[in-house]
Write an enzyme that holds these catalytic residues in place. Sequence first.
Site, PDB file in Angstrom:
ATOM      1  CD  GLU A  35      -7.968   3.947   3.477  1.00 34.60           C
ATOM      2  OE1 GLU A  35      -7.801   4.296   2.303  1.00 34.60           O
ATOM      3  OE2 GLU A  35      -9.055   3.582   3.951  1.00 34.60           O
ATOM      4  NE  ARG A 261      -0.877   3.682  -9.054  1.00 29.55           N
ATOM      5  CZ  ARG A 261      -1.495   3.512  -7.884  1.00 29.55           C
ATOM      6  NH1 ARG A 261      -2.140   4.488  -7.312  1.00 29.55           N
ATOM      7  NH2 ARG A 261      -1.471   2.343  -7.295  1.00 29.55           N
ATOM      8  CE  LYS A 271      -3.034   0.294   0.655  1.00 33.02           C
ATOM      9  NZ  LYS A 271      -3.741   1.294   1.399  1.00 33.02           N
TER      10      LYS A 271
END
Length: 585
Positions: A35, A261, A271
């Site tokens: 994104e 992850r 982020k």
Amino acid sequence: MTDNAPTKNNFILQIIRDDLASGKHDVITTRFPPEPNGFLHIGHVKSICLNFGVANEFGGACHLRFDDTNPTAEKQDYVNSIKEDVEWLGFKWAGEVRYASHYFDQLYAWAIKLIKQGDAYVDLQTPEQIREHRGGFGKPSVESPQRNASIEENLARFDDMKNGKYQEGEAVLRAKIDMNHANMNMRDPIIYRVMFAHHHQTGDEWCIYPMYDYAHPLSDAIENITHSLCTLEFEDHRPFYNWVVDKVGFVKPPHQYEFSRLNIERTLTSKRKLKRLVDMGVVSGWDDPRMPTVAGMRRRGYPAAGLRDFCERLGTSKAEGLVDFRQLEFSVRNALENTTARGMAVLRPLKVTIKNFEEAVADFEHLKKQTVKARLDDGVLWLSQPKHPSMDMGEREIPFTKQIYIDKTDFEVNPPAGYKRLSPQNNEIRLRNSYILKVEDHVTNDAGEVVELLATIDPKTLGNNPEGRKVKGVIHWVSATHGVDAVVRVYDHLLLEDDEANTQIMLSEKDMLDVDTDADTLWIKQHLNPQSLIVYQAVVEPSLADVAVGDRFQFEREGYFVADSVEFTKQLPVYNQIVSLKDGF
Ligand code: ATP
Ligand code: MG
């Protein structure tokens, strides 16, 4: 941690081998779907290496697709930085860059199809009511008053949504699945929302935007993705992923597989938090060399090969855990060992005057070891040395002069036990690539600090061992008159320590509309390491200054450094520490 070459095996590769063997797929297609709401970080590197690596391994294709369904958080700048980062990491996406937003017409048409099938409805409850009525945690769910509206009513309302007749929060389109499903994600998830926001790709064309959970599986399906690889927090979203591609009618839908992850100790992989660091001004930007962003790590001097090696050694599994930061440094060091020229840089200069310099070097030609290459020119003894001990990188000339600098930490008036460098008691040492130095006296200032050493060199020791005694220890040095002043930045972690909070923020933030910025700010303030940057006014040998931006070196005995991509000039070189020479074990 081992020195062995990383093995190419993990559960995903195995699944793909089986799918190829069984004939389920002939061609493998994966995608990396960021994104564009920030810069990529080390966690994304893992996903990039996996998705592109899998495609490369099987001669397939990997797409770069921007999952751009949330225009208020996204920007063209982020799109650009992400493309640059993926290329820098050494990967090539198949075909053009793709965007979920390029499928908006198709996604809209499929939303209408779902409504017509009775699989979606427009909900007019407030966001609070929707949240409340989902139930969970012991509370029963409550069906929306619009849940059983007619197809015609729903089509008309969705049309009104699209035409801007509802304000934000007044209407959403929801999938009609099961309000009592054990999986909360299946309790009629929202698939479209009203948002009067300008989009970096589609401009002002839309005032409704699909939710990530709706757009993502369908984008995968449009692109014939075979294996949709994502992190474990999406495991609970897989039932909806499968539901939506099935309801839209894909017969050979993509399959989602989840892996754990990457979390690294004392390293932020969110982020949102990284953006907070930038917005708070505690770092100089997304590319501050302390940032675990790809841009930051690039500026820090990490070679792309080191990052890829790190990810390959990590492997891919479903096991959650915190990776030791030293594993990353290990891979970075490996990539630097045989690719960087050596040079001497003194970070904490202490002046040494060699009292017998002129007499000692006058006869260097006769007294030096045969193999030593040197020339005397106008009072400077230029010593030739290879730039690398084993790789062919050519030679450099090091000026040796009457006044040199050594590092302050290499001389102690009252040395601690076991100290191997210079002191008044142990006053001889080898100057690297040069003579044996003997300290005769030291000069102190009013505060009692040592400000200069007075020394001599043994004329017969250029390349030769001293006669009749053993001298242990080698130190680096730089000419005080022919060295170049430089700024050297040495880094430590941005964060002090790990705690619960660090792992909690790792949870996905997809479609999160109510982020608590104040809580993030407070958390960062509490966890920031005040010592993450130390700036030295250093002096370096001339060969280190006559270089290009981005060149990397080993400063002997100090570590690996890079000529800073933003601030370096030959007149005032600025270097960033990439990594120390040895890990802190
Ligand atoms: P962030 O929370 O930092 O915004 P994200 O998952 O929301 O991360 P995206 O841009 O949507 O960021 O991620 C693109 C891809 O990268 C996704 O497939 C995601 O699963 C993967 N990814 C993100 N963070 C990690 C991580 N720490 N380890 C491995 N993969 C990750
Ligand atoms: Mg995110």
